[in-house]
Design an enzyme around this catalytic site. Structure first.
Site, PDB file in Angstrom:
ATOM      1  CE  LYS A 164      -3.481   2.279   2.789  1.00 38.22           C
ATOM      2  NZ  LYS A 164      -4.337   2.208   3.977  1.00 38.22           N
ATOM      3  CD  GLU A 184       9.384  -5.758   6.725  1.00 35.94           C
ATOM      4  OE1 GLU A 184       9.437  -4.629   6.201  1.00 35.94           O
ATOM      5  OE2 GLU A 184       8.860  -5.960   7.827  1.00 35.94           O
ATOM      6  N   GLY A 189      -4.595  -2.106   5.271  1.00 34.15           N
ATOM      7  CA  GLY A 189      -3.834  -3.251   4.760  1.00 34.15           C
ATOM      8  C   GLY A 189      -4.486  -4.589   5.094  1.00 34.15           C
ATOM      9  NE  ARG A 190      -5.758  -4.002  11.308  1.00 30.89           N
ATOM     10  CZ  ARG A 190      -5.091  -2.863  11.389  1.00 30.89           C
ATOM     11  NH1 ARG A 190      -3.959  -2.719  10.720  1.00 30.89           N
ATOM     12  NH2 ARG A 190      -5.550  -1.851  12.111  1.00 30.89           N
ATOM     13  CD  GLU A 242      -1.064  -4.618  11.614  1.00 31.19           C
ATOM     14  OE1 GLU A 242       0.081  -5.088  11.694  1.00 31.19           O
ATOM     15  OE2 GLU A 242      -1.580  -4.320  10.521  1.00 31.19           O
ATOM     16  CG  HIS A 277      -2.912 -35.612  17.960  1.00 36.23           C
ATOM     17  ND1 HIS A 277      -3.069 -36.779  18.652  1.00 36.23           N
ATOM     18  CD2 HIS A 277      -3.916 -35.573  17.053  1.00 36.23           C
ATOM     19  CE1 HIS A 277      -4.113 -37.446  18.167  1.00 36.23           C
ATOM     20  NE2 HIS A 277      -4.644 -36.732  17.203  1.00 36.23           N
ATOM     21  CE  LYS A 287       6.397  -1.248   9.855  1.00 38.63           C
ATOM     22  NZ  LYS A 287       5.465  -0.563   8.969  1.00 38.63           N
TER      23      LYS A 287
HETATM   24  O1  F6P Z   1       2.603  -4.617   9.865  1.00 42.13           O
HETATM   25  C1  F6P Z   1       2.366  -3.286   9.638  1.00 42.13           C
HETATM   26  C2  F6P Z   1       1.788  -3.010   8.280  1.00 42.13           C
HETATM   27  O2  F6P Z   1       1.704  -1.630   8.176  1.00 42.13           O
HETATM   28  C3  F6P Z   1       0.429  -3.672   8.023  1.00 42.13           C
HETATM   29  O3  F6P Z   1      -0.620  -2.988   8.563  1.00 42.13           O
HETATM   30  C4  F6P Z   1       0.440  -3.716   6.534  1.00 42.13           C
HETATM   31  O4  F6P Z   1      -0.540  -4.593   6.049  1.00 42.13           O
HETATM   32  C5  F6P Z   1       1.836  -4.184   6.268  1.00 42.13           C
HETATM   33  O5  F6P Z   1       2.626  -3.512   7.234  1.00 42.13           O
HETATM   34  C6  F6P Z   1       2.356  -3.938   4.889  1.00 42.13           C
HETATM   35  O6  F6P Z   1       2.296  -2.596   4.521  1.00 42.13           O
HETATM   36  P1  F6P Z   1       2.404  -2.162   3.012  1.00 42.13           P
HETATM   37  O7  F6P Z   1       1.248  -2.762   2.273  1.00 42.13           O
HETATM   38  O8  F6P Z   1       2.358  -0.670   3.018  1.00 42.13           O
HETATM   39  O9  F6P Z   1       3.702  -2.693   2.456  1.00 42.13           O
END
Ligand code: F6P
Length: 547
Positions: free
Chosen positions: A206, A212, A267-268, A353, A384, A512
């Site tokens: 987003k 990452e 995002g979620r 979250e 189990h 972060k």
């Molecule tokens: O984990 C934090 C977060 O901001 C989530 O809310 C989001 O879905 C994810 O990182 C990835 O963010 P982006 O889509 O901006 O890469």
């Protein structure tokens, strides 16, 4: 706004909880033959049985009164109208608009959101069909066979969970892979068997700033261009999904290859947007639309059904009852369906979250327990592993059991055993077995008194452990859409009752930003004197042992 703790309905529940803690569900069932009818509802996609909770009609009515006192209906209206209920980020919360299959016009801040969503869907349809039908060719003229979706958190978990859940609906014309971790092991393992000529990368972010995702995306670009020797190959092998078009273009993604997202999609809650592109590629666009239709069906239920019969409202109120008033600290999500093996991980992010916060939306410290830890594992494997704890530890863990009447992969004899366990576990958690029964059972088996005295206390199950059973008719794009939307609305309702802003996530920022600073420390030969001794010690050990 006044704290929830000043509401008389809140106090009534505190007092009522003291009384209910003395009750056992066995007695509640014995006293009322119609308990299941009273505390279950049937929707097109599933049956929800919530009768195995420590509640009476009085409890239920008190919870509904609390919801009304919290102005839940008004808040629901505000969300659906596009008001900025995400206060700390000053944004609307409109994931429901992404699946508004009634196509009713929604204008938010002068923009026709329905039109925006429809044109994004048209673009997704065209792209997914071109790729699936082999019309989109890679740099060497070969068709795309593999999709690698790069994203993390909400830009990964939703699509991955859904593609796993609906695997049986895929015609497997494409292989879909996911990379989320910044640990290079993951991308290296995914790319190793692939041929760059046949791979399409989707960079889902987003913000288009997430470390990452950007690190993995750069590695993917290097991998492709070192095979193609041509920067222009990127346009044939990379698309992006982002609300930050500028950053995506600066990264090198062709403008044409960028799929829109909007700041009113969290995002979620975003798998319904172009973040769901891997789903459309895997299943075909029609099935993606069926997923949206299932979610829309749940949206309509949530919007139009009185609180008393409203599945997401009921689930949320029960969670508040179990955790805030009865003191449970965690909640298990237990799907009895292999295809839902990622559901607990998905729900963990969605709920924790969203509502894992301890300050109210007015910025005031919250002094009551809020949401639980969400965890779980697919049945039967969990039985189990940790069910011993569910049955006999002194922590009560309310659990949602999710199963389906029909298996989409019928293998003779398997489903019946699975579903028998699904039914038996909620029964056992509710009924338990007392010492008298245990002793009688051991005696009937011919055990000696000494043995009985020794073993009996260990075989006692107190029972009285709350569960909800969600029994789907069958896993399908539509029923999965409804199931996810059910939980999304549950999370919203919990947030309203607990006075939590469910749509921001400030708690992920500190770690972060410290990681950025520490990356600089790792490059320095000096030890930073301002670091605490533990962090400095760890970093020094790391540096000293680097080969
Ligand atoms: O984990 C934090 C977060 O901001 C989530 O809310 C989001 O879905 C994810 O990182 C990835 O963010 P982006 O889509 O901006 O890469």
């Amino acid at each position: 706004m006044t704290s929830r703790t000043t509401l008389s309905s809140w106090h009534a529940l505190i007092e009522h909880a003291k009384e209910m803690k003395k009750q056992h569900m066995n007695d509640l069932f014995a006293a009322d033959k119609h308990r299941f009818d009273k505390f279950s509802i049937t929707l097109p996609a599933f049956l929800l049985d919530y009768s195995k909770n420590l509640i009476t009609e009085e409890t239920f009515n008190k919870l509904i009164t609390l919801a009304k006192d919290c102005e839940l209906e008004q808040w629901r209206e505000k969300m659906l109208r596009g008001e900025h209920i995400n206060r700390t980020e000053d944004r609307a919360v409109l994931h429901t608009a992404l699946r508004n299959r009634s196509l009713t016009t929604m204008v938010v801040e002068g923009k026709n959101v329905t039109e925006q969503v429809e044109s994004a869907l048209i673009k997704m349809k065209a792209f997914s069909e071109q790729v699936r039908q082999g019309q989109w060719l890679g740099y060497s003229g070969k068709r795309i066979t593999d999709i690698v979706s790069i994203g993390v958190g909400g830009s990964n978990l939703g699509p991955q969970m859904v593609t796993e859940a609906l695997k049986q609906y895929s015609d497997q014309s494409l292989n879909v892979h996911y990379v989320s971790n910044v640990d290079g092991t993951q991308i290296a393992n995914v790319l190793r068997p692939l041929n760059p000529e046949n791979v399409m990368f989707i960079i889902s972010s987003k913000t288009f700033t997430t470390t990452e995702t950007m690190t993995n995306a750069r590695t993917a670009v290097k991998w492709l261009t070192s095979a193609s020797f041509d920067d222009k190959a990127i346009a044939k092998h990379f698309v992006a999904v982002s609300a930050n078009k500028e950053n995506a273009m600066a990264f090198g993604i062709d403008e044409e290859n960028i799929f829109d997202m909007w700041d009113w999609v969290g995002g979620r809650f975003s798998l319904w947007s172009a973040i769901g592109l891997p789903i459309a590629l895997d299943l075909g666009f029609e099935k993606f639309i069926e997923l949206l239709e299932g979610a829309h069906e749940m949206d309509m239920h949530f919007t139009n059904t009185p609180l008393e019969d409203n599945a997401p409202v009921i689930l949320a109120l029960l969670s508040v009852w179990n955790c805030t008033f009865l003191g449970a600290q965690s909640q298990a999500i237990l799907p009895y369906d292999q295809s839902l093996h990622m559901l607990s991980a998905y729900m963990q992010q969605a709920e924790m979250e969203s509502n894992g916060k301890s300050v109210s939306w007015d910025g005031i410290e919250i002094d009551y327990p809020t949401v639980p830890t969400i965890w779980g594992e697919v049945g039967i494997n969990g039985q189990h592993a940790f069910y011993q704890y569910l049955h006999q530890s002194n922590n009560v863990v309310p659990a949602d059991f999710i199963g389906s009447v029909e298996s989409v992969t019928p293998v003779q004899g398997h489903h019946q055993t699975l579903i028998a366990n699904y039914f038996a576990q909620t029964q056992a958690l509710m009924q338990g077995v007392n010492e008298e029964q245990v002793r009688a059972d051991l005696k009937a088996k011919g055990r000696q008194p000494d043995y009985i005295d020794n073993v009996a206390p260990h075989k006692v199950h107190k029972g009285n452990r709350p569960t909800n059973s969600i029994l789907m008719k069958r896993i399908s794009p539509r029923s999965i859409g409804s199931l996810i939307a059910l939980y999304e609305h549950k999370i919203f309702v919990q947030g309203i009752i607990l006075q939590i802003c469910s749509f921001d996530q400030w708690g992920v920022e500190l770690g972060k930003s410290l990681a950025h600073d520490i990356e600089k420390e790792l490059e320095s030969t000096e030890t930073n004197p301002s670091l605490d001794s533990s962090t400095a010690g760890l970093i020094n050990f790391y540096k000293a042992n680097l080969s």
